[in-house]
Design a protein around this motif. Sequence first.
Motif, PDB file in Angstrom:
ATOM      1  N   ALA A 254      -1.136   2.824  -9.983  1.00  0.00           N
ATOM      2  CA  ALA A 254      -1.149   2.039  -9.082  1.00  0.00           C
ATOM      3  C   ALA A 254      -1.876   0.864  -9.158  1.00  0.00           C
ATOM      4  O   ALA A 254      -1.587  -0.381  -9.228  1.00  0.00           O
ATOM      5  CB  ALA A 254      -1.647   2.612  -7.593  1.00  0.00           C
TER       6      ALA A 254
ATOM      7  N   THR B 211       0.740  -1.069  -0.090  1.00  0.00           N
ATOM      8  CA  THR B 211       0.003   0.012  -0.044  1.00  0.00           C
ATOM      9  C   THR B 211       0.910   1.000  -0.043  1.00  0.00           C
ATOM     10  O   THR B 211       1.879   1.434   0.554  1.00  0.00           O
ATOM     11  CB  THR B 211      -0.783   0.063   1.378  1.00  0.00           C
ATOM     12  OG1 THR B 211      -1.822  -1.130   1.255  1.00  0.00           O
ATOM     13  CG2 THR B 211      -1.813   1.442   1.302  1.00  0.00           C
TER      14      THR B 211
ATOM     15  N   THR C 209      -2.377   8.876 -10.894  1.00  0.00           N
ATOM     16  CA  THR C 209      -1.449   7.974  -9.972  1.00  0.00           C
ATOM     17  C   THR C 209      -2.267   6.838  -9.517  1.00  0.00           C
ATOM     18  O   THR C 209      -1.557   5.726  -9.336  1.00  0.00           O
ATOM     19  CB  THR C 209      -0.834   8.933  -8.764  1.00  0.00           C
ATOM     20  OG1 THR C 209      -0.064   9.894  -9.327  1.00  0.00           O
ATOM     21  CG2 THR C 209       0.038   8.050  -7.878  1.00  0.00           C
ATOM     22  N   ALA C 210      -3.502   7.190  -9.166  1.00  0.00           N
ATOM     23  CA  ALA C 210      -4.361   5.796  -8.706  1.00  0.00           C
ATOM     24  C   ALA C 210      -4.519   5.038  -9.732  1.00  0.00           C
ATOM     25  O   ALA C 210      -4.374   3.766  -9.435  1.00  0.00           O
ATOM     26  CB  ALA C 210      -5.711   6.292  -8.037  1.00  0.00           C
TER      27      ALA C 210
ATOM     28  N   ASP D 173      -4.914   8.317  -1.647  1.00  0.00           N
ATOM     29  CA  ASP D 173      -4.280   9.541  -1.711  1.00  0.00           C
ATOM     30  C   ASP D 173      -4.622  10.423  -0.557  1.00  0.00           C
ATOM     31  O   ASP D 173      -5.384  10.194   0.233  1.00  0.00           O
ATOM     32  CB  ASP D 173      -4.920  10.381  -2.919  1.00  0.00           C
ATOM     33  CG  ASP D 173      -4.260  11.532  -3.534  1.00  0.00           C
ATOM     34  OD1 ASP D 173      -3.181  10.986  -4.244  1.00  0.00           O
ATOM     35  OD2 ASP D 173      -4.541  12.730  -3.053  1.00  0.00           O
TER      36      ASP D 173
ATOM     37  N   TYR E  31      -3.868   1.830  -3.436  1.00  0.00           N
ATOM     38  CA  TYR E  31      -3.425   3.195  -2.997  1.00  0.00           C
ATOM     39  C   TYR E  31      -4.198   4.038  -2.354  1.00  0.00           C
ATOM     40  O   TYR E  31      -5.562   3.890  -2.489  1.00  0.00           O
ATOM     41  CB  TYR E  31      -3.344   3.605  -4.758  1.00  0.00           C
ATOM     42  CG  TYR E  31      -2.584   5.312  -4.631  1.00  0.00           C
ATOM     43  CD1 TYR E  31      -1.381   5.491  -4.694  1.00  0.00           C
ATOM     44  CD2 TYR E  31      -3.498   6.154  -4.894  1.00  0.00           C
ATOM     45  CE1 TYR E  31      -0.902   6.917  -4.755  1.00  0.00           C
ATOM     46  CE2 TYR E  31      -3.227   7.584  -5.139  1.00  0.00           C
ATOM     47  CZ  TYR E  31      -1.891   7.882  -5.181  1.00  0.00           C
ATOM     48  OH  TYR E  31      -1.655   9.201  -5.088  1.00  0.00           O
TER      49      TYR E  31
ATOM     50  N   ASN F  25       0.113   8.473  -0.488  1.00  0.00           N
ATOM     51  CA  ASN F  25       0.773   9.726  -1.058  1.00  0.00           C
ATOM     52  C   ASN F  25       0.205  10.797  -0.284  1.00  0.00           C
ATOM     53  O   ASN F  25      -0.844  11.328  -0.510  1.00  0.00           O
ATOM     54  CB  ASN F  25       0.435   9.551  -2.637  1.00  0.00           C
ATOM     55  CG  ASN F  25       1.651  10.439  -3.304  1.00  0.00           C
ATOM     56  OD1 ASN F  25       2.201  11.617  -2.490  1.00  0.00           O
ATOM     57  ND2 ASN F  25       1.783  10.344  -4.511  1.00  0.00           N
TER      58      ASN F  25
END
Length: 296
Positions: A114, A95, A110-111, A123, A121, A98
């Motif tokens: 991932a 995991t 980014t998710a 955020d 992930y 961020n």
Amino acid sequence: MSTHTHDPATVTVLGLGPMGRALAGAFLAAGLATTVWNRTPGRDADLLARGAHAAATAREAVAASALTVVCVVNYDASDAILREDDVTAALKGRTVVNLSADTPARARDTAAWAERHGIRYLDGAIMTPAPSIGTPDAVFLHSGPREVYDEHRPVLAALGGTHTHLGENPSRAAVYDIALLDVFWTAMAGYAHALAVARAEGVSGRELAPFAQGIAAILPPLFEEFAGDADDGTYSGAINPITSAASTMTHVVHASEAHGIDATLMRAIEGQARRVIALGHGDDGFIRVTDLLSRR
């Protein structure tokens, strides 16, 4: 490798700026086995003295824990670390939380990255300064899969303060972050300008500050009221119509420019108010500007 093969009381922190060091310090203070890594060496001496483990590489750092917390300047920086092939491979099944700051679009990207690589992930956003970390005053926002948040909530609790899960959409924490930073930095810009105008007229910042705090104290109920206006489209100007507000903005512009002080910010705000009036909404309150800004 599954996250469940690790001792849950372990955590890795990537990024050791002031906030990253505060996060790692809070984990250590809570008795968690904490691994740290920073691209620029030499920022971990105090953490190592307190028992942190220094990883030689980012890949080694993320492989040490089921949970990796990232806190760097933006998503360009976090991507440069996480998307290295060996780091990405080591993160599979683990995991990432961020806590770097960036835009909602970057959070969604980014998710998605991932998910493609089998990385769990979340955020997040930190809404308070580094000295608050590990204290009741810290405020954290999180978004992403609820089950991932619930699993790692006990470790995240070591960071102190309040933690709010805002929903499954991974970009919601960034949305709140951007909106609240907008409030903060616009207010700070206004205060800096007010101090300059006051100074030009012979009033010191310390003399003005108590009265500025009085202005700030009336804002919380207005935030609540105006949020309802914006959501419901009511925009009542019964207390202070935007025509009256625009007049006071003009006074600020004239007083500023008489002293050669840049009034660009207030001119922009006045311009928005005048456009609302020109559209036939002069009897509405200032927050009608929200509709103006939302026009495409």
